[in-house]
Design an enzyme around this catalytic site. Structure first.
Site, PDB file in Angstrom:
ATOM      1  N   GLU A  31      17.896  -3.524   3.835  1.00 37.30           N
ATOM      2  CA  GLU A  31      17.364  -3.904   2.526  1.00 37.30           C
ATOM      3  C   GLU A  31      18.112  -5.101   1.942  1.00 37.30           C
ATOM      4  O   GLU A  31      17.502  -6.008   1.379  1.00 37.30           O
ATOM      5  CB  GLU A  31      17.431  -2.721   1.551  1.00 37.30           C
ATOM      6  N   CYS A 203      -8.582  -5.025   5.391  1.00 35.79           N
ATOM      7  CA  CYS A 203      -7.784  -4.186   4.495  1.00 35.79           C
ATOM      8  C   CYS A 203      -8.382  -2.782   4.367  1.00 35.79           C
ATOM      9  O   CYS A 203      -9.569  -2.626   4.084  1.00 35.79           O
ATOM     10  CB  CYS A 203      -7.687  -4.841   3.119  1.00 35.79           C
ATOM     11  N   CYS A 209     -10.289  -2.188  -4.253  1.00 31.73           N
ATOM     12  CA  CYS A 209      -9.435  -3.235  -4.803  1.00 31.73           C
ATOM     13  C   CYS A 209     -10.185  -4.052  -5.852  1.00 31.73           C
ATOM     14  O   CYS A 209     -11.215  -4.667  -5.576  1.00 31.73           O
ATOM     15  CB  CYS A 209      -8.933  -4.145  -3.682  1.00 31.73           C
TER      16      CYS A 209
END
Length: 367
Positions: A31, A203, A209
Site C-alpha cells: 500500500e 463493465c 452506472c
DNA sequence: AAGACGGGGTG
DNA sequence: CACCCAGTCTT
C-alpha cells in the site's frame, strides 16, 4: 452491484504478490509503495524489498541508507523514511507486531485513512471503507457525481458511499467480504473504469452506472485544477580527487533528506556559475572554480521541468590544490564510483554517476 | 483548503 | 505535453 462486481473480480483479478500472501506486513508495504504510483511500477520493488526485509523487525533494524537505496526511483522518498519509523514504532510499542486496531494502524507514520482502511480490509477482511484514485472515479461515475472529487462535499459523499457499499464481514469468506469488495472496486477502476476512454462495454455494472446511462463517462469525475509546471535550471558540480568524487548527505527536513548528492544548487542560492562558486565556497570553505559543462540533463519530475547543467569543478583549500587539502565538512565525503553505486541518490544524481562510469575520464584530464 | 512531494507510465 | 497514479503531511 456488489454481487456483479465481486463475480467479475473473481474472474479478472490480477495475480499480485500481496494477494497470494496477504499478511498485514506485506499489504502495508504494498500500500505504501502504491501511493501515487502505478502497480506495474511497484512490482519489482516489492519483491526486492520483501526479500531484503522479510519481517517488521528486519525493517526496523534496516540501515537507513540501504533502505533509501532500495527505494531509489520510486519517488516520494518520505514514504521510505516513514516506513522505517513505523517499523521502529511497532517494535517499541506493539512488540514487533502489526497493530490490531484501526486507530493504532492510523497512528503509524505514513498511514492515512485510505491506507489504514486498505490494510484492515485487504489483510484482515475487516469492514473499513477505502477511497483513493480508482474508487473515487468508480463511485463518482456510478452515482453521477459531477463535482470534482477533491471538493469537501464530494469527499464526504464518496467516503459515505464507500462505507455503505461495504459487505459485512463474513468469517473465512474473504472474497465476498470487505477484502474482496475493496480490491474489486479498485481493480475495476484500474482495468475497466479508466480515467480516459473507460471500457463501459466490458463493465460488469454498466447497467447500473449513472454516468454510463447519461453518457457522462468523459465528464466524470469533474476536472481538478490543473498543475502549474515550473521550469527550473540547476547546476551540479563534479569535483574529483584521484578516483573519488565529492558528495554530501542531504540533511533532515529538506527534499532528498538522507540521500547522497553531488554539490548542486539553483536559484535563489545559485543562479549561475558565479553564484554557484560562492555558494560552494560557503558550504566547503576555500575556493571553488567551476569549469566546463560536462553534460546538460533534462528531467521532468512531479510539477518541475528541470534543466541540470553538470559542470567540472576544482576545489582549492588554503591555496593548495584539493588533492593535498585537509578535512571537509561533516556531511561531505569523497566516494568512488563503486561506493556511489550503493548510496541512495535522486534519479538525476544517479544520472551523473553514470556519466562518471563511462569511459569519459579523458574529459577530466585538465584536472 | 492548498501546496509539496524532486518518480514514472500513458495517450 | 498533460494527466494520472491503491495519498500523506504540512502550512
Amino acid at each position: 452491484m456488489r454481487k456483479r462486481l465481486l463475480s467479475w473480480f473473481s474472474d479478472n483479478a490480477r495475480d499480485l504478490p500481496w494477494r497470494r500472501d496477504h499478511s498485514p506486513y506485506r499489504v502495508w508495504i504494498s500500500e505504501i509503495m502504491c501511493q501515487q504510483t502505478q502497480v506495474a511500477t511497484v512490482l519489482p520493488y516489492f519483491e526486492r524489498f520483501l526479500s531484503t526485509y522479510p519481517t517488521i523487525r528486519d525493517l526496523a533494524d534496516a540501515d537507513e541508507s540501504q533502505l533509501m537505496r532500495m527505494w531509489e526511483g520510486l519517488g516520494y522518498y518520505r514514504r521510505a523514511r516513514s516506513l522505517h519509523a513505523a517499523a521502529k514504532k511497532m517494535v517499541e510499542e506493539h512488540n514487533g507486531e502489526f497493530p490490531e486496531s484501526f486507530d493504532d494502524v492510523l497512528a503509524l507514520p505514513g498511514i492515512g485513512r485510505y491506507t489504514a482502511g486498505a490494510i484492515q480490509s485487504i489483510s484482515r477482511n475487516k469492514a473499513f471503507p477505502i477511497l483513493e484514485g480508482n474508487t473515487q472515479r468508480v463511485f463518482s461515475r456510478w452515482i453521477g457525481l459531477t463535482v470534482p472529487p477533491t471538493e469537501k462535499v464530494a469527499q464526504a459523499r464518496l467516503w459515505e458511499l464507500s462505507d455503505k457499499m461495504l459487505p459485512p464481514r463474513k468469517a473465512d469468506d474473504r472474497s465476498n467480504g470487505p477484502a474482496g469488495f475493496n480490491q474489486a472496486a479498485m481493480e475495476l477502476g484500474a482495468l475497466i473504469c479508466s480515467p480516459r476512454s473507460p471500457k463501459c462495454d466490458e463493465c460488469p455494472v454498466a447497467t447500473m452506472c449513472h454516468a454510463n446511462q447519461m453518457g457522462l463517462q468523459d465528464e466524470i469525475p469533474g476536472k481538478i485544477s490543473k498543475v502549474q509546471y515550473e521550469s527550473r535550471t540547476e547546476l551540479a558540480v563534479v569535483i574529483s580527487r584521484d578516483d573519488r568524487y565529492l558528495v554530501r548527505t542531504i540533511p533532515e527536513g529538506v527534499r532528498f533528506a538522507g540521500m547522497i548528492d553531488f554539490p548542486r544548487a539553483g536559484p535563489p542560492e545559485a543562479a549561475d556559475v558565479v553564484g554557484m562558486e560562492s555558494w560552494l565556497a560557503d558550504q566547503l570553505g576555500g575556493d571553488v572554480r567551476i569549469g566546463m559543462c560536462l553534460k546538460t540533463i533534462k528531467h521532468a519530475v512531479t510539477r518541475y521541468r528541470m534543466t541540470l547543467h553538470v559542470h567540472i569543478g576544482e576545489w582549492i583549500a588554503d591555496g593548495d590544490r584539493v588533492a593535498e587539502s585537509g578535512p571537509i565538512p561533516d556531511s561531505w565525503q569523497w566516494a568512488t564510483v563503486d561506493e556511489l553505486a550503493d548510496m541512495p541518490m535522486s534519479v538525476t544524481g544517479r544520472k551523473i554517476v553514470r556519466l562518471l562510469d563511462r569511459p569519459q575520464r579523458s574529459l577530466f584530464s585538465e584536472l
